[in-house]
Design a protein around this motif. Sequence first.
Motif, mmCIF file in Angstrom:
data_model
loop_
_atom_site.group_PDB
_atom_site.id
_atom_site.type_symbol
_atom_site.label_atom_id
_atom_site.label_comp_id
_atom_site.label_asym_id
_atom_site.label_seq_id
_atom_site.Cartn_x
_atom_site.Cartn_y
_atom_site.Cartn_z
ATOM 1 N N GLY A 149 -11.733 13.455 1.281
ATOM 2 C CA GLY A 149 -11.724 14.063 -0.043
ATOM 3 C C GLY A 149 -10.630 13.573 -0.972
ATOM 4 O O GLY A 149 -10.608 13.929 -2.147
ATOM 5 N N GLN A 150 -9.723 12.757 -0.482
ATOM 6 C CA GLN A 150 -8.594 12.247 -1.269
ATOM 7 C C GLN A 150 -8.982 10.920 -1.927
ATOM 8 O O GLN A 150 -9.333 9.966 -1.233
ATOM 9 N N PHE A 151 -8.938 10.849 -3.267
ATOM 10 C CA PHE A 151 -9.183 9.599 -3.979
ATOM 11 C C PHE A 151 -8.038 8.630 -3.703
ATOM 12 O O PHE A 151 -6.871 9.008 -3.772
ATOM 13 N N VAL A 152 -8.386 7.388 -3.397
ATOM 14 C CA VAL A 152 -7.385 6.366 -3.091
ATOM 15 C C VAL A 152 -7.705 5.090 -3.871
ATOM 16 O O VAL A 152 -8.818 4.575 -3.797
ATOM 17 N N GLY A 153 -6.729 4.593 -4.610
ATOM 18 C CA GLY A 153 -6.844 3.303 -5.284
ATOM 19 C C GLY A 153 -5.889 2.326 -4.625
ATOM 20 O O GLY A 153 -4.718 2.655 -4.419
ATOM 21 N N VAL A 154 -6.383 1.140 -4.290
ATOM 22 C CA VAL A 154 -5.554 0.126 -3.639
ATOM 23 C C VAL A 154 -5.535 -1.130 -4.501
ATOM 24 O O VAL A 154 -6.566 -1.774 -4.698
ATOM 25 N N GLU A 155 -4.381 -1.443 -5.025
ATOM 26 C CA GLU A 155 -4.187 -2.695 -5.772
ATOM 27 C C GLU A 155 -3.633 -3.720 -4.791
ATOM 28 O O GLU A 155 -2.631 -3.465 -4.122
ATOM 29 N N VAL A 156 -4.296 -4.857 -4.685
ATOM 30 C CA VAL A 156 -3.930 -5.872 -3.702
ATOM 31 C C VAL A 156 -3.314 -7.078 -4.403
ATOM 32 O O VAL A 156 -3.847 -7.578 -5.397
ATOM 33 N N LYS A 157 -2.202 -7.534 -3.863
ATOM 34 C CA LYS A 157 -1.546 -8.755 -4.330
ATOM 35 C C LYS A 157 -1.344 -9.684 -3.138
ATOM 36 O O LYS A 157 -1.271 -9.237 -1.996
ATOM 37 N N ALA A 158 -1.242 -10.975 -3.418
ATOM 38 C CA ALA A 158 -1.139 -11.981 -2.357
ATOM 39 C C ALA A 158 0.164 -11.850 -1.563
ATOM 40 O O ALA A 158 0.194 -12.098 -0.363
ATOM 41 N N ASP A 159 1.234 -11.461 -2.244
ATOM 42 C CA ASP A 159 2.535 -11.314 -1.589
ATOM 43 C C ASP A 159 3.462 -10.532 -2.503
ATOM 44 O O ASP A 159 3.093 -10.173 -3.616
ATOM 45 N N ARG A 160 4.679 -10.287 -2.049
ATOM 46 C CA ARG A 160 5.638 -9.458 -2.817
ATOM 47 C C ARG A 160 6.088 -10.095 -4.130
ATOM 48 O O ARG A 160 6.585 -9.394 -5.003
ATOM 49 N N THR A 161 5.901 -11.394 -4.287
ATOM 50 C CA THR A 161 6.310 -12.029 -5.543
ATOM 51 C C THR A 161 5.308 -11.776 -6.670
ATOM 52 O O THR A 161 5.643 -11.928 -7.831
ATOM 53 N N LYS A 162 4.097 -11.387 -6.315
ATOM 54 C CA LYS A 162 3.055 -11.101 -7.311
ATOM 55 C C LYS A 162 3.172 -9.640 -7.727
ATOM 56 O O LYS A 162 3.155 -8.746 -6.901
ATOM 57 N N LYS A 163 3.301 -9.421 -9.004
ATOM 58 C CA LYS A 163 3.500 -8.066 -9.523
ATOM 59 C C LYS A 163 2.236 -7.560 -10.212
ATOM 60 O O LYS A 163 1.485 -8.341 -10.805
ATOM 61 N N PRO A 164 1.995 -6.244 -10.164
ATOM 62 C CA PRO A 164 0.854 -5.690 -10.899
ATOM 63 C C PRO A 164 1.090 -5.793 -12.401
ATOM 64 O O PRO A 164 2.235 -5.785 -12.863
ATOM 65 N N THR A 165 -0.011 -5.872 -13.148
ATOM 66 C CA THR A 165 0.101 -5.908 -14.600
ATOM 67 C C THR A 165 0.495 -4.526 -15.105
ATOM 68 O O THR A 165 0.394 -3.522 -14.385
ATOM 69 N N ALA A 166 0.903 -4.468 -16.362
ATOM 70 C CA ALA A 166 1.256 -3.185 -16.970
ATOM 71 C C ALA A 166 0.058 -2.236 -16.929
ATOM 72 O O ALA A 166 0.217 -1.039 -16.674
ATOM 73 N N LEU A 167 -1.145 -2.751 -17.167
ATOM 74 C CA LEU A 167 -2.340 -1.904 -17.113
ATOM 75 C C LEU A 167 -2.616 -1.392 -15.709
ATOM 76 O O LEU A 167 -3.058 -0.252 -15.524
ATOM 77 N N GLN A 168 -2.370 -2.217 -14.695
ATOM 78 C CA GLN A 168 -2.558 -1.778 -13.312
ATOM 79 C C GLN A 168 -1.570 -0.678 -12.944
ATOM 80 O O GLN A 168 -1.940 0.306 -12.299
ATOM 81 N N VAL A 169 -0.332 -0.835 -13.358
ATOM 82 C CA VAL A 169 0.682 0.197 -13.106
ATOM 83 C C VAL A 169 0.310 1.486 -13.832
ATOM 84 O O VAL A 169 0.382 2.576 -13.255
ATOM 85 N N LYS A 170 -0.110 1.371 -15.098
ATOM 86 C CA LYS A 170 -0.509 2.548 -15.878
ATOM 87 C C LYS A 170 -1.668 3.266 -15.199
ATOM 88 O O LYS A 170 -1.656 4.493 -15.064
ATOM 89 N N CYS A 171 -2.654 2.532 -14.733
ATOM 90 C CA CYS A 171 -3.787 3.138 -14.042
ATOM 91 C C CYS A 171 -3.316 3.827 -12.752
ATOM 92 O O CYS A 171 -3.747 4.939 -12.449
ATOM 93 N N GLY A 172 -2.419 3.178 -12.006
ATOM 94 C CA GLY A 172 -1.863 3.792 -10.799
ATOM 95 C C GLY A 172 -1.155 5.096 -11.099
ATOM 96 O O GLY A 172 -1.298 6.089 -10.369
ATOM 97 N N GLU A 173 -0.401 5.121 -12.194
ATOM 98 C CA GLU A 173 0.301 6.347 -12.590
ATOM 99 C C GLU A 173 -0.696 7.445 -12.963
ATOM 100 O O GLU A 173 -0.502 8.613 -12.628
ATOM 101 N N GLU A 174 -1.784 7.062 -13.655
ATOM 102 C CA GLU A 174 -2.815 8.033 -14.027
ATOM 103 C C GLU A 174 -3.497 8.602 -12.778
ATOM 104 O O GLU A 174 -3.776 9.800 -12.708
ATOM 105 N N ILE A 175 -3.768 7.751 -11.813
ATOM 106 C CA ILE A 175 -4.370 8.200 -10.556
ATOM 107 C C ILE A 175 -3.452 9.209 -9.868
ATOM 108 O O ILE A 175 -3.885 10.266 -9.416
#
Length: 102
Positions: free
Chosen positions: A47-73
């Motif tokens: 019952g828990q909604f889960v969003g997973v943003e995947v990056k190739a490695d720690r040097t790859k950062k999420p975009t501002a929109l991806q972070v904003k969506c994560g915060e909204e979730i």
Amino acid sequence: MSALTPESKVKRKVVEVLKKHGVWYFFPANNGFGKAGIPDIIAVVKGQFVGVEVKADRTKKPTALQVKCGEEIQRAQGWWFLVCDAESIRSLEQAIEEKLYR
């Protein structure tokens, strides 16, 4: 057959974890009609909604929109994970195990 990209390799490992625990998931279509910043993988864990943003490695950062969506979730009481390596995959799996088995 083409070789997997580094990000595809991480996605494959995330899917292995989800399947191992019988978690329902899907990959949202990225066709220009959806909301920008949506995570790469959407899942539901007991019952828990889960969003997973995947990056190739720690040097790859999420975009501002991806972070904003994560915060909204997270504000909506969902889970949002940024996954890029074995350590972050393990954190995702631990959260799933706690929700499912405890």
